[in-house]
Design a protein around this motif. Sequence first.
Motif, mmCIF file in Angstrom:
data_model
loop_
_atom_site.group_PDB
_atom_site.id
_atom_site.type_symbol
_atom_site.label_atom_id
_atom_site.label_comp_id
_atom_site.label_asym_id
_atom_site.label_seq_id
_atom_site.Cartn_x
_atom_site.Cartn_y
_atom_site.Cartn_z
ATOM 1 N N SER A 1 0.857 -1.185 0.000
ATOM 2 C CA SER A 1 0.000 0.000 0.000
ATOM 3 C C SER A 1 0.894 1.236 0.000
ATOM 4 O O SER A 1 1.798 1.347 0.835
ATOM 5 C CB SER A 1 -0.901 0.031 1.229
ATOM 6 O OG SER A 1 -1.622 -1.170 1.384
ATOM 7 N N ILE A 2 0.651 2.147 -0.935
ATOM 8 C CA ILE A 2 1.361 3.427 -0.987
ATOM 9 C C ILE A 2 0.323 4.532 -0.925
ATOM 10 O O ILE A 2 -0.571 4.606 -1.775
ATOM 11 C CB ILE A 2 2.208 3.558 -2.270
ATOM 12 C CG1 ILE A 2 3.278 2.461 -2.314
ATOM 13 C CG2 ILE A 2 2.843 4.936 -2.346
ATOM 14 C CD1 ILE A 2 4.108 2.461 -3.593
ATOM 15 N N ARG B 1 12.459 -1.655 0.317
ATOM 16 C CA ARG B 1 12.014 -2.492 1.440
ATOM 17 C C ARG B 1 11.629 -3.892 0.974
ATOM 18 O O ARG B 1 11.936 -4.886 1.638
ATOM 19 C CB ARG B 1 10.843 -1.814 2.150
ATOM 20 C CG ARG B 1 11.280 -0.617 2.985
ATOM 21 C CD ARG B 1 10.087 0.109 3.592
ATOM 22 N NE ARG B 1 9.230 -0.789 4.360
ATOM 23 C CZ ARG B 1 8.075 -0.411 4.911
ATOM 24 N NH1 ARG B 1 7.669 0.840 4.774
ATOM 25 N NH2 ARG B 1 7.358 -1.281 5.596
ATOM 26 N N LEU B 2 10.975 -3.978 -0.176
ATOM 27 C CA LEU B 2 10.565 -5.282 -0.699
ATOM 28 C C LEU B 2 11.769 -6.156 -1.029
ATOM 29 O O LEU B 2 11.771 -7.362 -0.753
ATOM 30 C CB LEU B 2 9.695 -5.101 -1.949
ATOM 31 C CG LEU B 2 8.251 -4.632 -1.713
ATOM 32 C CD1 LEU B 2 7.632 -4.162 -3.028
ATOM 33 C CD2 LEU B 2 7.408 -5.754 -1.105
ATOM 34 N N THR B 3 12.795 -5.542 -1.615
ATOM 35 C CA THR B 3 13.960 -6.329 -2.049
ATOM 36 C C THR B 3 14.781 -6.851 -0.869
ATOM 37 O O THR B 3 15.589 -7.765 -1.040
ATOM 38 C CB THR B 3 14.861 -5.499 -2.977
ATOM 39 O OG1 THR B 3 15.195 -4.257 -2.337
ATOM 40 C CG2 THR B 3 14.170 -5.213 -4.297
ATOM 41 N N TYR C 1 -2.608 0.303 -4.456
ATOM 42 C CA TYR C 1 -2.614 -1.014 -3.826
ATOM 43 C C TYR C 1 -2.164 -2.045 -4.844
ATOM 44 O O TYR C 1 -2.751 -2.155 -5.924
ATOM 45 C CB TYR C 1 -4.012 -1.351 -3.305
ATOM 46 C CG TYR C 1 -4.471 -0.426 -2.207
ATOM 47 C CD1 TYR C 1 -4.007 -0.581 -0.912
ATOM 48 C CD2 TYR C 1 -5.365 0.609 -2.469
ATOM 49 C CE1 TYR C 1 -4.418 0.263 0.108
ATOM 50 C CE2 TYR C 1 -5.784 1.464 -1.454
ATOM 51 C CZ TYR C 1 -5.302 1.281 -0.169
ATOM 52 O OH TYR C 1 -5.707 2.129 0.833
ATOM 53 N N VAL C 2 -1.132 -2.798 -4.484
ATOM 54 C CA VAL C 2 -0.544 -3.763 -5.428
ATOM 55 C C VAL C 2 -0.181 -5.050 -4.698
ATOM 56 O O VAL C 2 0.437 -5.026 -3.629
ATOM 57 C CB VAL C 2 0.727 -3.200 -6.100
ATOM 58 C CG1 VAL C 2 1.223 -4.155 -7.183
ATOM 59 C CG2 VAL C 2 0.483 -1.817 -6.697
ATOM 60 N N SER C 3 -0.569 -6.174 -5.302
ATOM 61 C CA SER C 3 -0.088 -7.489 -4.869
ATOM 62 C C SER C 3 0.228 -8.273 -6.139
ATOM 63 O O SER C 3 0.195 -7.721 -7.244
ATOM 64 C CB SER C 3 -1.136 -8.205 -4.008
ATOM 65 O OG SER C 3 -2.283 -8.504 -4.784
ATOM 66 N N ASP D 1 2.416 -5.605 4.084
ATOM 67 C CA ASP D 1 1.784 -6.444 5.097
ATOM 68 C C ASP D 1 1.113 -7.625 4.399
ATOM 69 O O ASP D 1 1.258 -7.823 3.185
ATOM 70 C CB ASP D 1 0.759 -5.625 5.880
ATOM 71 C CG ASP D 1 0.539 -6.149 7.296
ATOM 72 O OD1 ASP D 1 0.793 -7.346 7.526
ATOM 73 O OD2 ASP D 1 0.103 -5.367 8.145
ATOM 74 N N GLN D 2 0.323 -8.377 5.168
ATOM 75 C CA GLN D 2 -0.463 -9.476 4.591
ATOM 76 C C GLN D 2 -1.739 -8.965 3.929
ATOM 77 O O GLN D 2 -2.312 -9.638 3.084
ATOM 78 C CB GLN D 2 -0.817 -10.482 5.684
ATOM 79 C CG GLN D 2 0.379 -11.158 6.322
ATOM 80 C CD GLN D 2 -0.040 -12.136 7.407
ATOM 81 O OE1 GLN D 2 -1.189 -12.560 7.475
ATOM 82 N NE2 GLN D 2 0.894 -12.511 8.267
#
Length: 359
Positions: free
Chosen positions: A20-21, A49-51, A85-87, A107-108
């Motif tokens: 979420s951004i 952060r993801l990497t 919002y991205v997944s 997050d989840q």
Amino acid sequence: MITRQDLKQLQSLSNVPALSILLPTHQTSPDNKQDPIRVKNLVDEATKRLTTEFTSRELEPLLKRLETLVSEIDYRYTLKGLALYVSHDFAKLYYLPFPVPARVVIDQTFATRDLVYGMHRALRYWVLLLSQASTRLLAGTGETLEEVDDENFPMQMTGPGATAPLPYDTDSSYRDDRHRRFFQQVDSVLTLYQNQNESLPLVVGGVERQVSFFQEVSQNTQAIAPSLSGNFDKATIHELTPQVWSIVQSVREAQQADALQALDNAMSTQSVVSTIGETWRLAHEGRGKLLLVEKNYHVPAILTEDGRFELVDQPGGTEVMDDAVDEIIEVVLAKGGNIAIVDDEALSIHQRIALVLRY
């Protein structure tokens, strides 16, 4: 306008990682020139952060979705806030008519608290501008108006008297009936939008005759506020805003007066609680009929291990509810109750919050 159905969809999704951004944006130049830079900085922060938490192979489809979503942002039409919002299997952006704090959440599930807060605290409403040539629907949140442009609106009347000539010997009653039928069709579609948004107040605009026809056939008459008179086929958002806002402010004042009167009536029968702890408990029991909250009342809290509700000094941490008031609002709505956001100090003798009980 983001709807409660949009929120329910976002809240129902669970996929690791859920990115979420959120950030505040600007509607006018030159301030909006900085918005693309702020988005880029937050995207860079999210990627970094993801990497550190996932492998490049795991992240590849998500980062591609994120890149595509960012490219779709149209900064000419930003409002007061932006949410992305991205997944791995979902990507959507929302232009928000209320500001949100800038943050990146991994997050989840998606971070929707700021959207919930904005929707609850701002007065939302519809503006329906009637015309056989182009009936328009606008979504209002506070002083912000957004034009609805989808498969339903703008809506144009078709057939005799519109896209085809009237029969030679047609009298005025036939023409009037054609308009009634068209506005009945408009009302049926409008009802679909109302069902998604808790039956919001409705400002109707148009020439007097058309407004009269609509009111005759509408199933939404209880929601109709004072109307706007005139032809608004070519009216811009900028031109409409001050006229609409004047009406909406009177609607808000009337809603507050009605809610405070309902509170007074309930006090006479001792069917009110006025501490946040009792409000929390009885709201969760499904006893909340009407919740009144001062518009700037926020308070962090925790639930103890034995289930007790306790206020804390500061928000933050996984165990702390940043704003217990918004949690109560959500519970009351979920259990079929109503919400009234009132002016600060309107509930000074009720500790800034009051719950009218069903029983």
